[in-house]
Structure formats: structure tokens, C-alpha cells
Design an enzyme around this catalytic site. Sequence first.
Site, PDB file in Angstrom:
ATOM      1  N   ASP A 101       0.850  -1.189   0.000  1.00 47.05           N
ATOM      2  CA  ASP A 101       0.000   0.000   0.000  1.00 47.05           C
ATOM      3  C   ASP A 101       0.888   1.243   0.000  1.00 47.05           C
ATOM      4  OD1 ASP A 101      -2.075   1.775   0.174  1.00 47.05           O
ATOM      5  OD2 ASP A 101      -2.678   1.241   2.215  1.00 47.05           O
ATOM      6  N   ASP A 123      -3.393   2.224  -5.771  1.00 47.44           N
ATOM      7  CA  ASP A 123      -2.102   2.222  -5.069  1.00 47.44           C
ATOM      8  C   ASP A 123      -1.990   1.098  -4.052  1.00 47.44           C
ATOM      9  OD1 ASP A 123      -4.027   3.304  -3.370  1.00 47.44           O
ATOM     10  OD2 ASP A 123      -2.573   4.543  -2.310  1.00 47.44           O
ATOM     11  N   GLU A 124      -2.803   0.061  -4.194  1.00 47.40           N
ATOM     12  CA  GLU A 124      -2.873  -0.975  -3.161  1.00 47.40           C
ATOM     13  C   GLU A 124      -3.203  -2.316  -3.804  1.00 47.40           C
ATOM     14  OE1 GLU A 124      -5.548  -1.779   0.887  1.00 47.40           O
ATOM     15  OE2 GLU A 124      -6.061  -0.167  -0.503  1.00 47.40           O
TER      16      GLU A 124
END
Length: 456
Positions: free
Chosen positions: A71, A161-162
Site C-alpha cells: 500500500d 495504489d494498493e
Amino acid sequence: MLFFKKFGVGLAVAILIAPARVAPADRGRALDRPSPGSEAGQRFGVVVGIREGNLCEHMFVSAEPTILHADADAFYASVEQRDDPRLRGRPVIVGAGVVLAASYEAKACGVYTAMGGALARRLCPRAVVVAPRMSAYAEASKAIYRVFEDTTPLVEGLSIDEAFLDVRGLRRLAGTPSEIAARLRRDVRERVGLPITVGVARTKFLAKVASGVAKPDGLLVVPAEHELEFLHPLPIERLWGVGVVTSDRLRRLGITTVGQVAQMSEGVLVTILGRASGRHLYALAHNRDPRSVQARPRRRSIGSQCALGRRRRSLHEVDAILLSLVDRVTRRMRAAHRIGRTVVLRLRFDDFSRATRSFTMTRATAETQVIADTARGLLAAAVPLIERRGLTLVGVAVANLENDCPVQLTFPFDPDDSAALDAAVDEIRNRFGLAAITRGVLLGRKPGLTVPLLPD
């Protein structure tokens, strides 16, 4: 004792005769650091003790931590600090009206995502407020996912983003899971220029918890023999599904930690929270999560919406906004090579009630004009309702999606070749930007933010 009884050819069932106990293990270790001041971080710096449990508790879970949860830290704000060295080490807020992201320097002042911009500036008067740059965030997201995919073929994206990564079976090629996680963090830092936190555990749930504890810019590995010792001291809010309402209900009963939830019987939790939530939290409190890392399935619908605020809008304005939403949706469909048959119009009224209207076409399409005409027809039918109740949000989506190849061809009885027009407009926007060409009715209007999304 565990043995396999065979039933016919190729079918074996594991049967548990008696629970086995896990022997005491050496001290666990955490790579890098947990979040400062965290109770779990302080306890897990050097973990002492053992976990006794049933060896078949996770029959379909790896015996060692092989699931990574990666993350990026304060993603939007980190991109801004990366691209502008003057912002590094300073509190940064992305977004003026509403906080879209805040750097950890701003979070230390109490600023958080979705907070009103005025309140955020009062809490952190030294903060630098920057306008969002969605195209920069989209490019950074693509670069991060390239690193993920270079690390392992099993990547399950959760957001831009994860992601979860399964590194099982890569020991001979790439090293241990902890070594792979450390290399992943280094590669993201070197190739993308962003900090990223990684949690490593045997289950998806615990890997995500570990990354949350390790933030910011950390790496935390939860050894199999110390899972419950790491998990149980954490606050109940770390359990997936525990929001404000559930947290308040449990805290009123004096239940504040995951360990206290684990000590309760499943029946008591079901009585307090309901059948689904009670069972769910009971399983997570014992780290029971058999879900495997799987590639993200393709979307079942593609849509976009726009909040209109409390000001009354004319039907002409609403129609123009609807056309811009259709342009955005159909462009995404063509980029993903999808076509759809059902057009859905979503409305929200002044009293916050909602309504949807839909129409299913005879053939699937991604042509802007066809979908725009259908959406406008749905909007025209809803005009009496809008005039009576007001309108604060409009959205459009296309469902019943399928791949655009192969597709059933139709006889070209209609001389209007809108597919060729769509292809030309897409090419212009791809080469020169979204603002290079637009509809006349949208001239002078702000296009709004296009939030980066995972590719379909």
C-alpha cells in the site's frame, strides 16, 4: 493426528483425529518499523511467546507467510512531494474544497482524507494546499503495478495504489517472502520514487492489518507462530467490517481489542451484531480467512457520476453534464474493449433519496451517440420527478458488458458511422489530451476531476 481417507480415484478427504499443538518457537521479528507509539508495534518489536492452535485451522492457507499487502503511503500527497522537492518534509494537502489526500506531516496535525478544506487549513495552517493532478497519479499507479507484476504473476488490485501479491512458490527464484517484500519496496522507491508499506502474513486479512500497523514506509512480517499474539492486542477497528456504528456498539459493552472479541463465543457475537457480522468478526478475530489472492475480475458495469450541489440546475445544464458523463464512460469502455447493452441513469434528489432508470438495447455497443441518445431518453422521462423533487446528483452507467471481439455484425443500413467518429476522437484525446477536443455544449464548463481507476 491427521490422515487422508481415499474415496474412489483421485478423491481424498483430510480427517482430523485429534488437535495437534504448535511447539514454542523462537522470537519473531519485524522488518523496518511499525507505526510509532502503536501498542502492537511496541509489542511486536520483539515478540515473545507461543501460539497454540489447530494445525487444520487453515487447511487452505500456506504454512508460512506468503501473502503480501502493498500500500503506497499517502499516495496523492507522495506524488506531489516526489515531483516538487520543495514540498518534501512539509505538510501537504491535496484538494482545496475537500481533502483528497494529506501527507503524514499534515496527518500529524489531525488532517484526514474527506475532511473539509477549511477545517483542514485551520488544523494545519502551515500546510501547502495543491490542486490534484489526476494524470500524474494515474501514471504513478501504472508504474507501481508494473513493479507488482514484475514481482509475481498473482496480483489482486484493490485500488490504484494498493494490492495483494501471492509469492508462494517463488522461494528458489526470488528468495523468501520477506526478501521479496524488501526488494519490492526498494524497486518501488527506485523505479517510481514513492514510499510503500508492505505487510506479510499467511492470510489476506492479517497481511492488510500488518501493513496498516507498519505505516508509514515500513515492512512488517507476521510469523505463523505469532499471529494471534500480534493480532489480539490491536483495537477492534482493525477488523474488517468494524466501522463507526459497530465500534460504538462493541465499545459500549467494554469490548475494545481484537482479543476480547476472540474470547467471546460466536453465538454471543451473532446476538449482538447479527448473523453475518457476528460470524465474520468471530472468524477474523481468530485469523480465519481462507480467501486466496486472485486476479481482479472484469467489471460488470462501467459508470460515472457528478454531484450537482444544492443549487438548482436547469435541464439544459443537466443535459450537458449527462453528455460529458457519457463521453467519459464510453471512452473507458472502448479503452477496455468492452461493449454493453443496458444503460442506467442514476439520480439523487434534494431529500437524499435516490432513483434509477434503465433501458436494455437490442445489441451491445460502445458508440457514444447511441448510449447518449438512450441516456437522454431516460432523463427526459424523469423530468417531472426532477422538477418536483430537485436534483443533487446525476450518473450514468453501462451494464451487461461483454468483450468487443467477437461481436455480432449488423448490416450497414444506417449511413451514420459514429464508430469511426468515436475512434477519431479517442485518437485525438490520446495524443493531445482530453481537452484537445470537446462538444460545443461543454465549452466553458469545467470538466471536473477524472479519478484514476484500476484498468479493467
